[in-house]
Design a protein around this motif. Structure first.
Motif, PDB file in Angstrom:
ATOM      1  N   LEU A  49       0.836  -1.202   0.000  1.00  0.00           N
ATOM      2  CA  LEU A  49       0.000   0.000   0.000  1.00  0.00           C
ATOM      3  C   LEU A  49       0.867   1.246   0.000  1.00  0.00           C
ATOM      4  N   LEU A  50       1.878   1.269   0.862  1.00  0.00           N
ATOM      5  CA  LEU A  50       2.778   2.418   0.923  1.00  0.00           C
ATOM      6  C   LEU A  50       3.489   2.619  -0.408  1.00  0.00           C
ATOM      7  N   GLN A  51       3.926   1.515  -0.997  1.00  0.00           N
ATOM      8  CA  GLN A  51       4.604   1.620  -2.290  1.00  0.00           C
ATOM      9  C   GLN A  51       3.661   2.139  -3.369  1.00  0.00           C
ATOM     10  N   ALA A  52       2.425   1.655  -3.374  1.00  0.00           N
ATOM     11  CA  ALA A  52       1.447   2.123  -4.361  1.00  0.00           C
ATOM     12  C   ALA A  52       1.151   3.603  -4.172  1.00  0.00           C
ATOM     13  N   GLN A  53       1.061   4.047  -2.923  1.00  0.00           N
ATOM     14  CA  GLN A  53       0.812   5.465  -2.662  1.00  0.00           C
ATOM     15  C   GLN A  53       1.986   6.334  -3.106  1.00  0.00           C
ATOM     16  N   ILE A  54       3.207   5.862  -2.809  1.00  0.00           N
ATOM     17  CA  ILE A  54       4.387   6.617  -3.233  1.00  0.00           C
ATOM     18  C   ILE A  54       4.505   6.599  -4.755  1.00  0.00           C
TER      19      ILE A  54
END
Length: 417
Positions: A404-409
């Motif tokens: 999720l964090l990677q997708a947001q970044i």
């Protein structure tokens, strides 16, 4: 005493550990990337080119000379009483210094200077595009380290569960109500945990070394990475990537080239001064060496460029259309990626919600197994199965949280923020 010393060393290592953020790493990587040096070189080329262009309005001095011999010269054969006109010498000499000062160049110098300036901006923006791509590589390494950190935390939780079970089995073995094989089973799992920690820490050290290469900073194993806080924005088609600025600069450069065509085909005016020494001078009737000068204003208008000016402008127009198409394609692809990332974010959020529900249930099952193990209802193998099931559920949650964090970044990076 030894345990106290080890504890103090461990605490001091992490109490004074370096903490870094993703933004800091990105900035330092950009500063250290070899391509950044090219920005200074582009500026130097621009400054030198513009300086040379501006010298075009300085007085231009030229020196020329010639010595000739001709087979025949002009003679005056008409007799004049009392007048003897000496014929010119067949060997003649001329040395001329010419000074030319531009008065009006049709705006050519202005457009050439503008072209050098915009061309440097285009090259500089190309470098920015390449430097922006560096963020994707930094993000990947940084998030990989965060993922390992979360795995290490989860590994410590599993260790605590195994140690709790180990104490209970030891008590049962000592009481003669459990087999020693159950004890050895948990000890073997603890050794596997140690192996897992060694592998994770080794991988983490390698990834920190990669960041060290990119940034020039010395990141040691105790270096702590701050987890980025990224909000999940609503979908927005606005893109502020450096590629957009590059397209705009390229369009601007073509506009300057269009103005340059106009300036080349305008009339030019200059002041000139010629000073000479030779035989004969300006008076061709005097056969002797003399000094002389000629001064005035020159007007020049070359019409040859008008033949191709129209086609040159058409070519510029076509190139402008090509760049516009490239920009449209880039925006289409970028917005497609944004849509995909937004869908990925929504999907992972739903998975995380289910992960939390699964973990809650797994905790309850493990706690029940813990009580059953203490009462001797189940074996160590049964208890280990439930511990591993909870561990797997937590590992899945960790994976989804980092995804999720990677997708947001990625969403922010694709968007240009």
């Amino acid at each position: 005493m030894n345990k106290l010393l080890v504890f103090c060393l461990f605490f001091s290592q992490y109490a004074f550990a370096q903490t870094i953020t993703l933004e800091q790493v990105q900035q330092k990587a950009k500063q250290q990337y070899p391509l950044i040096k090219q920005k200074g070189l582009v500026k130097q080329v621009k400054d030198i080119s513009i300086e040379n262009l501006r010298k075009g309005f300085l007085p231009q001095l030229s020196l020329s000379g010639q010595a000739t011999y001709q087979s025949e010269v002009t003679t005056v054969k008409i007799p004049f009483p009392g007048v003897n006109i000496e014929p010119l010498s067949k060997d003649q000499y001329k040395l001329v210094a010419d000074v030319n000062q531009m008065i009006y160049d049709g705006g050519l110098l202005k457009q050439q200077t503008a072209m050098q300036q915009v061309n440097a901006e285009v090259e500089d923006q190309k470098i920015e595009v390449e430097l922006y791509k560096l963020n994707e590589r930094i993000n990947q390494v940084y998030l990989s380290i965060l993922y390992i950190d979360e795995q290490l935390k989860q590994t410590e939780l599993v260790r605590k569960d195994l140690e709790t079970g180990l104490k209970k089995i030891e008590a049962q073995v000592n009481g003669g109500v459990a087999f020693k094989s159950n004890l050895n089973l948990l000890k073997a799992e603890l050794l596997k945990i140690d192996q897992r920690i060694i592998e994770l820490q080794s991988t983490r050290t390698g990834l920190l070394d990669v960041l060290t290469l990119f940034t020039g900073e010395n990141y040691i194993p105790s270096t702590q990475l701050e987890k980025p806080v990224v909000q999940s924005p609503a979908y927005d088609a606005t893109v502020s990537r450096p590629e957009i600025n590059l397209f705009q600069k390229q369009q601007q450069l073509l506009g300057v080239q269009n103005n340059l065509i106009k300036a080349k085909n305008l009339p030019k005016t200059s002041f000139f001064f010629q000073g000479g020494y030779g035989r004969p001078g300006l008076n061709f009737l005097e056969n002797k060496f003399a000094t002389y000068y000629v001064t005035g204003v020159r007007f020049n208008w070359a019409f040859g460029g008008l033949y191709t000016a129209k086609k040159e402008k058409e070519l510029i127009g076509l190139n402008q259309q090509i760049i516009a198409v490239q920009q449209d394609v880039f925006l289409l692809n970028t917005n497609t990626q944004l849509k995909q990332q937004q869908a990925e974010i929504d999907k992972i959020k739903q998975l995380i919600s289910k992960d939390n529900e699964i973990i809650d249930l797994r905790i309850k099952v493990k706690e029940a197994a813990n009580a059953q193990l203490e009462n001797g209802v189940i074996t160590a193998n049964d208890y280990l199965r439930e511990v591993n099931a909870e561990d797997q559920a937590r590992q899945t949650l960790i994976l989804h949280q980092l995804q999720l964090l990677q997708a947001q970044i990625n969403y922010q990076t694709i968007k240009g923020k």
